[in-house]
Design a protein around this motif. Structure first.
Motif, PDB file in Angstrom:
ATOM      1  N   GLY A 165       0.821  -1.213   0.000  1.00  0.00           N
ATOM      2  CA  GLY A 165       0.000   0.000   0.000  1.00  0.00           C
ATOM      3  C   GLY A 165       0.852   1.259   0.000  1.00  0.00           C
ATOM      4  O   GLY A 165       0.531   2.234  -0.694  1.00  0.00           O
ATOM      5  N   LEU A 166       1.953   1.257   0.773  1.00  0.00           N
ATOM      6  CA  LEU A 166       2.851   2.413   0.776  1.00  0.00           C
ATOM      7  C   LEU A 166       3.557   2.565  -0.570  1.00  0.00           C
ATOM      8  O   LEU A 166       3.748   3.686  -1.056  1.00  0.00           O
ATOM      9  N   VAL A 167       3.943   1.426  -1.166  1.00  0.00           N
ATOM     10  CA  VAL A 167       4.589   1.484  -2.481  1.00  0.00           C
ATOM     11  C   VAL A 167       3.634   2.079  -3.511  1.00  0.00           C
ATOM     12  O   VAL A 167       4.020   2.962  -4.309  1.00  0.00           O
ATOM     13  N   THR A 209      10.901   1.247  -8.645  1.00  0.00           N
ATOM     14  CA  THR A 209      12.074   0.679  -7.976  1.00  0.00           C
ATOM     15  C   THR A 209      12.473   1.499  -6.765  1.00  0.00           C
ATOM     16  O   THR A 209      12.774   0.955  -5.686  1.00  0.00           O
ATOM     17  N   LEU A 210      12.478   2.823  -6.919  1.00  0.00           N
ATOM     18  CA  LEU A 210      12.831   3.693  -5.804  1.00  0.00           C
ATOM     19  C   LEU A 210      11.811   3.578  -4.678  1.00  0.00           C
ATOM     20  O   LEU A 210      12.178   3.583  -3.488  1.00  0.00           O
ATOM     21  N   ALA A 211      10.527   3.454  -5.026  1.00  0.00           N
ATOM     22  CA  ALA A 211       9.487   3.321  -4.011  1.00  0.00           C
ATOM     23  C   ALA A 211       9.652   2.017  -3.236  1.00  0.00           C
ATOM     24  O   ALA A 211       9.532   1.992  -1.999  1.00  0.00           O
ATOM     25  N   ILE A 212       9.951   0.924  -3.952  1.00  0.00           N
ATOM     26  CA  ILE A 212      10.128  -0.376  -3.285  1.00  0.00           C
ATOM     27  C   ILE A 212      11.329  -0.341  -2.350  1.00  0.00           C
ATOM     28  O   ILE A 212      11.252  -0.789  -1.194  1.00  0.00           O
ATOM     29  N   VAL A 257      10.263 -10.758   1.974  1.00  0.00           N
ATOM     30  CA  VAL A 257       9.472  -9.527   1.816  1.00  0.00           C
ATOM     31  C   VAL A 257       9.982  -8.715   0.631  1.00  0.00           C
ATOM     32  O   VAL A 257       9.189  -8.209  -0.183  1.00  0.00           O
ATOM     33  N   PHE A 258      11.291  -8.590   0.515  1.00  0.00           N
ATOM     34  CA  PHE A 258      11.849  -7.806  -0.585  1.00  0.00           C
ATOM     35  C   PHE A 258      11.464  -8.407  -1.946  1.00  0.00           C
ATOM     36  O   PHE A 258      11.055  -7.683  -2.868  1.00  0.00           O
ATOM     37  N   PHE A 259      11.579  -9.716  -2.079  1.00  0.00           N
ATOM     38  CA  PHE A 259      11.260 -10.332  -3.366  1.00  0.00           C
ATOM     39  C   PHE A 259       9.764 -10.333  -3.635  1.00  0.00           C
ATOM     40  O   PHE A 259       9.342 -10.231  -4.801  1.00  0.00           O
ATOM     41  N   PHE A 260       8.936 -10.442  -2.590  1.00  0.00           N
ATOM     42  CA  PHE A 260       7.493 -10.345  -2.797  1.00  0.00           C
ATOM     43  C   PHE A 260       7.110  -8.951  -3.288  1.00  0.00           C
ATOM     44  O   PHE A 260       6.188  -8.793  -4.095  1.00  0.00           O
TER      45      PHE A 260
END
Length: 359
Positions: free
Chosen positions: A54-56, A67-70, A173-176
């Motif tokens: 949701g934040l992304v 990419t920057l948002a993630i 979490v990062f890959f998801f």
């Protein structure tokens, strides 16, 4: 009986997608029941990624590259996780052990309070009842203290597993987050190409569960933080431990607040005794709970269908019995998801018969 079952099947499973969806629900439920403990890091990672997505999406809506948002959201998540592990948890553990050390003094004061009750209320409370209650309470406290010591010793071999989870969950979490579209696309290829029902249910579940889970995460932070600041200002001992309990209590509406009120009142009573300071602590605690229920919850969950209190209690009992402590924490999101699914479930409506002329 056969006719009734055939009628129910025709009413609720006339659509092929409904049959496939029911099979997916059954398979998913069995997977959680039998492999829930094994897949706990994966399930926890999916839930965390679901919250952070949701934040992304919000940052991307503001024009931030994906990419920057993630990366930015993931770094914020890692900062919160490290702060929790190396800041809050050691403080809470220190306060838990200190509270266990003060248990004898607390129970001596409890005994002194209880000994005067038969004199003040001779028609309601007998000395035998007071002795029985005190014996049960002290026995339970002794078992809890023994469990605390044995837990601290026996949990040493489990530290390796905890460390593995602490490394594994952030990676998942990062890959998801990064490969969300790729993973969802791979799952979508296993489903029928034409799936309007599933898309509709997915939108409903995503709206309800996303708003609920993200709202609860914000509510825990606000309620726990406000409780910690208030208790520190009032000089309440074990403020970090109590604020953590109060923050987590919002996960289980009604039940959580009622249960956590007991340790808050007991610690305030033993710290300050019957007097104005104790009353102020309970009044401030009551104000926090009132603001949470009447202001914070309506703002955070305005788009979520509220569950009936009976449904909440049944969900906590059922999922807690199936999945233990994890089930208690995730009972309300799971119940919200099931409600969203059944609200969007296709039901074959029987055509109305001809209206007879009353004349």
């Amino acid at each position: 009986m056969v006719r009734i079952l055939r009628g129910l099947a025709d009413k609720y499973f006339s659509d092929d997608e409904a049959v496939i969806l029911m099979l997916l629900l059954v398979v998913g439920t069995l997977a959680v029941v039998f492999f829930g403990a094994m897949l706990a890091p994966v399930i926890a990672s999916v839930i965390v990624a679901f919250i952070l997505q949701g934040l992304v999406s919000k940052l991307m809506g503001w024009g931030v590259p994906e990419t920057l948002a993630i990366v930015g959201v993931f770094l914020v998540f890692m900062g919160i996780l490290l702060g929790f592990l190396f800041g809050l948890m050691p403080l809470v553990w220190t306060q838990v052990t200190a509270l266990a050390g003060e248990a004898p003094r607390i129970f001596r004061e409890l005994q002194s309070y209880m000994e005067v009750l038969p004199d003040q209320y001779p028609n309601l409370i007998s000395i035998d009842a007071v002795n029985t209650v005190y014996h049960e309470v002290t026995s339970e406290a002794a078992r809890m203290t023994q469990w605390l010591v044995s837990f601290s010793l026996s949990s040493i071999p489990d530290l390796l597993a905890v460390l593995i989870y602490m490394v594994l969950v952030p990676i998942l979490v990062f890959f998801f987050l990064k490969d969300r579209k790729l993973l969802l696309g791979a799952l979508a290829r296993l489903l029928p190409h034409q799936r309007p029902l599933m898309l509709h249910i997915w939108e409903e579940v995503n709206l309800q569960c996303a708003n609920y889970v993200r709202g609860k995460a914000v509510e825990i932070l606000i309620v726990g933080g406000a409780t910690y600041v208030a208790f520190k200002l009032l000089g309440v001992p074990y403020a970090a431990l109590l604020s953590l309990l109060v923050g987590l209590s919002v996960v289980i509406p009604y039940i959580g607040a009622a249960v956590v009120t007991i340790p808050v009142a007991m610690i305030a009573l033993f710290a300050f005794g019957w007097g104005s300071h104790f009353i102020w602590v309970m009044v401030v605690y009551g104000i926090i709970q009132a603001l949470d229920g009447n202001v914070l919850v309506p703002v955070l969950f305005s788009e979520v269908n509220n569950l009936h209190p009976v449904v909440i209690i049944v969900a906590v009992l059922f999922f807690g019995g199936v999945w233990g402590l994890w089930g208690v924490f995730f009972a309300i999101p799971l119940a919200t998801m099931l409600k969203a699914i059944f609200s969007a479930w296709p039901v074959k409506r029987e055509p109305l018969g001809p209206i007879e002329d009353a004349g």
